[in-house]
Design a protein around this motif. Structure first.
Motif, PDB file in Angstrom:
ATOM      1  N   LEU A 187      53.608  -6.994   9.201  1.00  0.00           N
ATOM      2  CA  LEU A 187      52.223  -6.605   9.442  1.00  0.00           C
ATOM      3  C   LEU A 187      52.146  -5.285  10.191  1.00  0.00           C
ATOM      4  O   LEU A 187      51.236  -4.477   9.976  1.00  0.00           O
ATOM      5  N   ASP A 207      57.515 -11.899   8.457  1.00  0.00           N
ATOM      6  CA  ASP A 207      56.107 -11.759   8.053  1.00  0.00           C
ATOM      7  C   ASP A 207      55.286 -11.091   9.156  1.00  0.00           C
ATOM      8  O   ASP A 207      54.413 -10.254   8.875  1.00  0.00           O
ATOM      9  N   MET A 208      55.568 -11.452  10.412  1.00  0.00           N
ATOM     10  CA  MET A 208      54.842 -10.853  11.537  1.00  0.00           C
ATOM     11  C   MET A 208      55.203  -9.374  11.700  1.00  0.00           C
ATOM     12  O   MET A 208      54.325  -8.525  11.880  1.00  0.00           O
TER      13      MET A 208
END
Length: 397
Positions: free
Chosen positions: A152, A148-149
């Protein structure tokens, strides 16, 4: 003892030993006996969930110590026990230190002693399985947070993971694979190598444009960089190797240049190779006949049985159990549980904000609102909305 599905492997040429195991345990355990090491190891390779492995010290073939050490790799959660007449301190030391045996039993072994040893071994095996399951859940959560990081900062690289994961699980089910954790981890981490590449090099490569020698060198090093990043993380050693070999063509093409070919390529790597290439050959709506035709042109790069299975499994017409429909929504109308049909892009530069296939949560909806306030997001947004969810929300109102 109660009847269980525990699988017990006994490797010993002594017929009396094998008959003794069958007499004591075959009524409530699945006992499989071998007289040599290599057939037993082949069986363990096909049955990695084996509970307990027994071996004699002087096992024909590799010998008992080497057999137990190899068994540890093939069935890591199996409890390993040496059963032998060897009584020397050197034999015991070799068994425990080199064979990594959990227990050492001397022949002749009384039935009561063997039953007690079996119960202790099964308790140990179940604790190992429990610990492994807990570690896998913890690690999976950590990997999900990492993905998820990274998404980004590299949304283009990680946009395919949600859809490819679903496809991989469908293939795994069709193949009869019961444990899919390593396959799922490999899919989730598969874009890591791309995220490490300069965007201009990746764009030229995907567009089949010519690369300079320096750009080609950077591209060639990407699989090795991914492996170096992951191989030191506990439980991801195999996943790192699967990713490293996922660029291998079935015919020996691709990366690395000296990699395995054909069936020597791990199954997870072959699945990743196929599904990654299928993703890039497919339209926004998902794989179709033309997508598979594109792969068939270069059919030598793929496992032929896997390619045919994917064609049958991923293009079936079986209706989904839960009804759904596509809705066009403005951001203020999005709901948790909606699934993006198309990529969410910025209004002016058309940069990727969230990839298609993304399951929306309150957090991701707020993220879309933030992007819309700062850079603008193209609206309306098409989402797949399950009617069951919609009805529940309607009842709640």
């Amino acid at each position: 003892m109660e009847t269980t599905t525990d699988l017990i492997v006994v490797a010993d040429p002594d017929e009396n030993v094998k008959k003794g195991f069958q007499r004591l345990f075959s009524s409530h355990k699945n006992v499989v006996c071998f007289s040599e090491s290599d057939p037993a190891l082949l069986f363990l390779k096909q049955n990695p969930g084996t509970s307990v492995v027994f071996s004699c010290f002087n096992l024909p073939g590799r010998g008992g110590t080497a057999f137990l050490r190899a068994a540890e790799t093939l069935a890591p959660q199996a409890t390993r026990i040496m059963l032998t007449r060897e009584k020397s301190a050197e034999a015991i030391k070799k068994t425990l230190n080199e064979g990594h045996a959990f227990m050492y039993l001397e022949k002749p072994c009384q039935p009561t002693e063997l039953v007690t040893a079996m119960e202790t071994a099964l308790t140990h095996h179940r604790q190992l399985a429990k610990d492994r399951a807990l570690l896998e859940r913890t690690l999976a959560g950590s990997v999900k947070l990492l993905i998820d990081m990274l998404a980004l900062f590299h949304p283009e690289a990680f946009r395919r993971t949600a859809i490819v994961r679903k496809q991989a699980l469908k293939l795994a089910k069709a193949l009869g694979l019961k444990k899919t954790w390593e396959l799922e981890m490999a899919v989730m981490l598969s874009p890591l190598g791309e995220a490490l590449l300069p965007k201009q090099i990746l764009a030229r490569y995907r567009a089949a444009r010519s690369l300079t020698e320096q750009e080609r060198d950077v591209l060639d090093r990407a699989p090795a960089q991914s492996r170096e990043l992951l191989k030191n993380i506990p439980q991801l050693e195999k996943v790192s190797e699967y990713l490293y070999l996922s660029g291998c063509g079935y015919d020996g093409s691709g990366f690395p240049k000296d990699g395995p070919t054909g069936q020597d390529i791990p199954l997870v790597s072959r699945i990743l190779k196929l599904l990654t290439d299928l993703w890039y050959a497919s339209p926004e709506s998902g794989p179709d006949a033309a997508s598979f035709e594109a792969l068939t042109i270069n059919w030598r790069k793929y496992d032929p049985k896997l390619l045919e299975l994917a064609r049958n499994v991923l293009m079936d017409d079986v209706p989904e159990a839960r009804r759904k429909h596509v809705a066009q929504c403005y951001i203020r109308s999005l709901r948790p549980g909606d699934i993006l049909v198309d990529d969410a892009l910025t209004e002016s530069s058309h940069e990727l904000v969230l990839s298609r296939g993304h399951l929306l949560t309150p957090t991701t909806i707020r993220r879309l609102e933030h992007f819309h306030q700062t850079a603008g997001v193209r609206q309306p947004i098409r989402v797949e909305r399950h009617e069951v969810v919609e009805e529940l929300l309607g009842d709640a109102g």
